[in-house]
Design an enzyme around this catalytic site. Structure first.
Site, short mmCIF file in Angstrom:
data_model
loop_
_atom_site.label_atom_id
_atom_site.label_comp_id
_atom_site.label_asym_id
_atom_site.label_seq_id
_atom_site.Cartn_x
_atom_site.Cartn_y
_atom_site.Cartn_z
N CYS A 1 91.72 95.11 -61.02
CA CYS A 1 92.57 93.96 -61.32
C CYS A 1 91.93 92.62 -60.95
O CYS A 1 92.31 91.57 -61.46
CB CYS A 1 93.92 94.10 -60.63
N HIS B 1 96.95 86.75 -61.03
CA HIS B 1 96.96 88.08 -61.65
C HIS B 1 98.41 88.54 -61.70
O HIS B 1 99.15 88.41 -60.72
CB HIS B 1 96.11 89.03 -60.81
N ASN C 1 101.38 94.61 -66.04
CA ASN C 1 100.11 94.37 -65.36
C ASN C 1 98.98 94.84 -66.28
O ASN C 1 98.84 96.04 -66.51
CB ASN C 1 100.12 95.13 -64.03
N1 ACO Z 1 112.33 103.94 -61.48
C1 ACO Z 1 113.27 104.30 -60.61
N2 ACO Z 1 112.97 104.63 -59.33
C2 ACO Z 1 111.69 104.57 -58.95
C3 ACO Z 1 110.65 104.19 -59.80
C4 ACO Z 1 111.03 103.86 -61.13
N3 ACO Z 1 110.11 103.47 -62.05
N4 ACO Z 1 109.49 104.22 -59.14
C5 ACO Z 1 109.76 104.61 -57.88
N5 ACO Z 1 111.11 104.84 -57.78
C6 ACO Z 1 111.83 105.27 -56.59
C7 ACO Z 1 110.98 106.03 -55.61
O1 ACO Z 1 110.88 107.38 -55.97
C8 ACO Z 1 111.76 105.84 -54.34
O2 ACO Z 1 112.83 106.74 -54.33
P1 ACO Z 1 113.31 107.46 -52.96
O3 ACO Z 1 113.73 106.33 -52.06
O4 ACO Z 1 114.41 108.33 -53.43
O5 ACO Z 1 112.09 108.17 -52.46
C9 ACO Z 1 112.33 104.43 -54.47
O6 ACO Z 1 112.30 104.12 -55.88
C10 ACO Z 1 111.55 103.40 -53.71
O7 ACO Z 1 110.17 103.58 -53.98
P2 ACO Z 1 109.08 102.61 -53.47
O8 ACO Z 1 107.75 103.01 -54.04
O9 ACO Z 1 109.19 102.48 -51.99
O10 ACO Z 1 109.59 101.26 -54.16
P3 ACO Z 1 109.13 99.77 -53.93
O11 ACO Z 1 110.29 98.93 -53.60
O12 ACO Z 1 107.94 99.69 -53.03
O13 ACO Z 1 108.68 99.34 -55.40
C11 ACO Z 1 106.64 99.06 -56.63
C12 ACO Z 1 107.65 100.05 -56.05
C13 ACO Z 1 107.35 98.24 -57.72
C14 ACO Z 1 105.51 99.86 -57.25
C15 ACO Z 1 106.14 98.12 -55.54
O14 ACO Z 1 105.75 98.85 -54.40
C16 ACO Z 1 104.98 97.28 -56.00
O15 ACO Z 1 105.10 96.47 -56.90
N6 ACO Z 1 103.83 97.41 -55.32
C17 ACO Z 1 102.65 96.67 -55.70
C18 ACO Z 1 101.88 97.52 -56.62
C19 ACO Z 1 101.10 96.76 -57.61
O16 ACO Z 1 101.42 95.67 -58.02
N7 ACO Z 1 100.02 97.39 -58.06
C20 ACO Z 1 99.24 96.86 -59.09
C21 ACO Z 1 97.80 96.98 -58.82
S1 ACO Z 1 97.32 96.08 -57.43
C22 ACO Z 1 97.68 94.56 -57.75
O17 ACO Z 1 97.57 94.18 -58.88
C23 ACO Z 1 98.10 93.66 -56.70
#
Ligand code: ACO
Length: 325
Positions: free
Chosen positions: A115, A252, A282
């Site tokens: 990224c 980004h 993304n």
């Molecule tokens: N739909 C519904 N529920 C979901 C989904 C979905 N698509 N994905 C995960 N869940 C659930 C999980 O299973 C979990 O359930 P549980 O509590 O029963 O176990 C719950 O939602 C919470 O999951 P988390 O992963 O803790 O959710 P979080 O609030 O952290 O959000 C996310 C997830 C959106 C991926 C977030 O962590 C994020 O944006 N992280 C940054 C990742 C990123 O941007 N990566 C890109 C590459 S790096 C960069 O560009 C910076």
């Protein structure tokens, strides 16, 4: 003191035709439009058609950037493509783009920083133009992440999309003063200790397969705001500008909450943030030039504006570029 600056002469972008909405995704995995919108800010993403390659997207974006720059491909002597989803393991996708455009001199190569790829590619191009070996560079970010997603993993497949963007850079002598146009400061960083938080579980040298993207989203999130804010502050110090002087913040496009967190930490107004992830998701290395292109088309950036770009990605890699349009 006279210096050589890399001035952005043109910008272009290209997105595949097919649009996949959050509701479409909800038919594939256990998710909802509400969950995706609330946690990420993403509503839809573009998905490449069968046979539509990263190079095809990159070529279309590069052609548009060249037309807008008023520069003929024969005048280009450096092509850098930032991608983590190359057409082939080798040769570089940049070489394919070079040939398709009719660029026959200079060099072409890919940059792999996921990224952060576009920030790494801009930094590399700027440094090479400054040496005098090259004069006009095409810097492209192009990705088909749909091909490396695990479409059964709701934690990752909802986040990414396909697309490409490109800029034309030209080496121009400038005074070295505060009114200089072009790239003013860059900073790139990486720390391989975080490899396991965001990676692809395959590759030609290990599994002999392409593999799928794996991510610990919560941990990535935790690192993102802190690392990106840090590298932006270093870049601003290096350039002698304050965050309050930035006209447009082009981050980004990973997650709306990350972008807003960084802007808040830096004290950049919300209306100065380019936010395109709602429609693109993304797009990894393509996201910054796609957002720059949208800023150009919406007349949100004009000559003389101070533009701050930043990214973080797998590795971890991260970095920032400050440029005057
Ligand atoms: N739909 C519904 N529920 C979901 C989904 C979905 N698509 N994905 C995960 N869940 C659930 C999980 O299973 C979990 O359930 P549980 O509590 O029963 O176990 C719950 O939602 C919470 O999951 P988390 O992963 O803790 O959710 P979080 O609030 O952290 O959000 C996310 C997830 C959106 C991926 C977030 O962590 C994020 O944006 N992280 C940054 C990742 C990123 O941007 N990566 C890109 C590459 S790096 C960069 O560009 C910076």
């Amino acid at each position: 003191m006279a210096v050589i600056r890399s001035v952005i002469r043109g910008v272009g972008a290209h997105l595949p035709k097919r649009i996949m909405t959050n509701d479409d995704l909800a038919k594939l995995v256990d998710t909802t439009d509400d969950w995706i919108t609330e946690r990420t800010g993403i509503k839809s993403r573009h998905i490449a058609a069968d046979g539509e390659l990263t190079s095809d997207l990159g070529i279309a974006a590069a052609r548009q950037a060249l037309v807008r720059a008023g520069i003929d491909p024969v005048e280009i002597d450096l092509v850098i493509c930032a991608t983590a989803t190359p057409d082939r393991t080798f040769p570089a996708t940049a070489v394919k783009i070079q040939a398709a455009l009719g660029v026959t001199k200079g060099a072409a190569f890919d940059v792999q920083a996921v990224c952060s790829g576009f920030i790494y590619a801009l930094t590399t191009a700027e440094a090479l133009l400054r040496t005098g070996q090259f004069h006009r560079a095409l810097v492209i970010g192009a990705e088909t992440f749909s091909r490396i997603l695990d479409w059964t993993d709701r934690g990752t497949c909802v986040l990414f999309g396909d697309g490409a963007g490109a800029v034309v850079l030209e080496a121009q002598p400038q005074t070295g003063g505060r009114e200089d146009r072009g790239i003013l400061a860059t900073r790139i960083r990486s720390d391989g200790r975080y490899e396991d938080l965001l990676y692809v579980d395959g590759g030609p040298g290990s599994t002999k397969t392409v593999g799928h993207l794996r991510m610990n989203g919560r941990e990535v999130f935790r690192h993102a705001v802190q690392k990106i804010s840090g590298v932006i502050e270093e870049t601003l110090v290096l350039s002698g500008y304050a965050a309050s002087e930035i006209d447009l913040f082009v981050p980004h496009q990973a997650n709306a909450r990350i972008l807003e967190g960084i802007a808040r930490k830096l004290g950049v107004d919300r209306d100065k943030i380019m936010m395109t992830l709602k429609r693109h998701g993304n797009t990894s290395a393509a996201s910054i030039p796609l957002a720059l292109n949208q800023a150009f088309e919406e007349h949100r950036v004009k000559e003389g504006n101070l533009v701050l770009m930043e990214a973080m990605g797998g590795g971890f890699t991260w970095g920032a570029v400050l440029a005057r349009w």
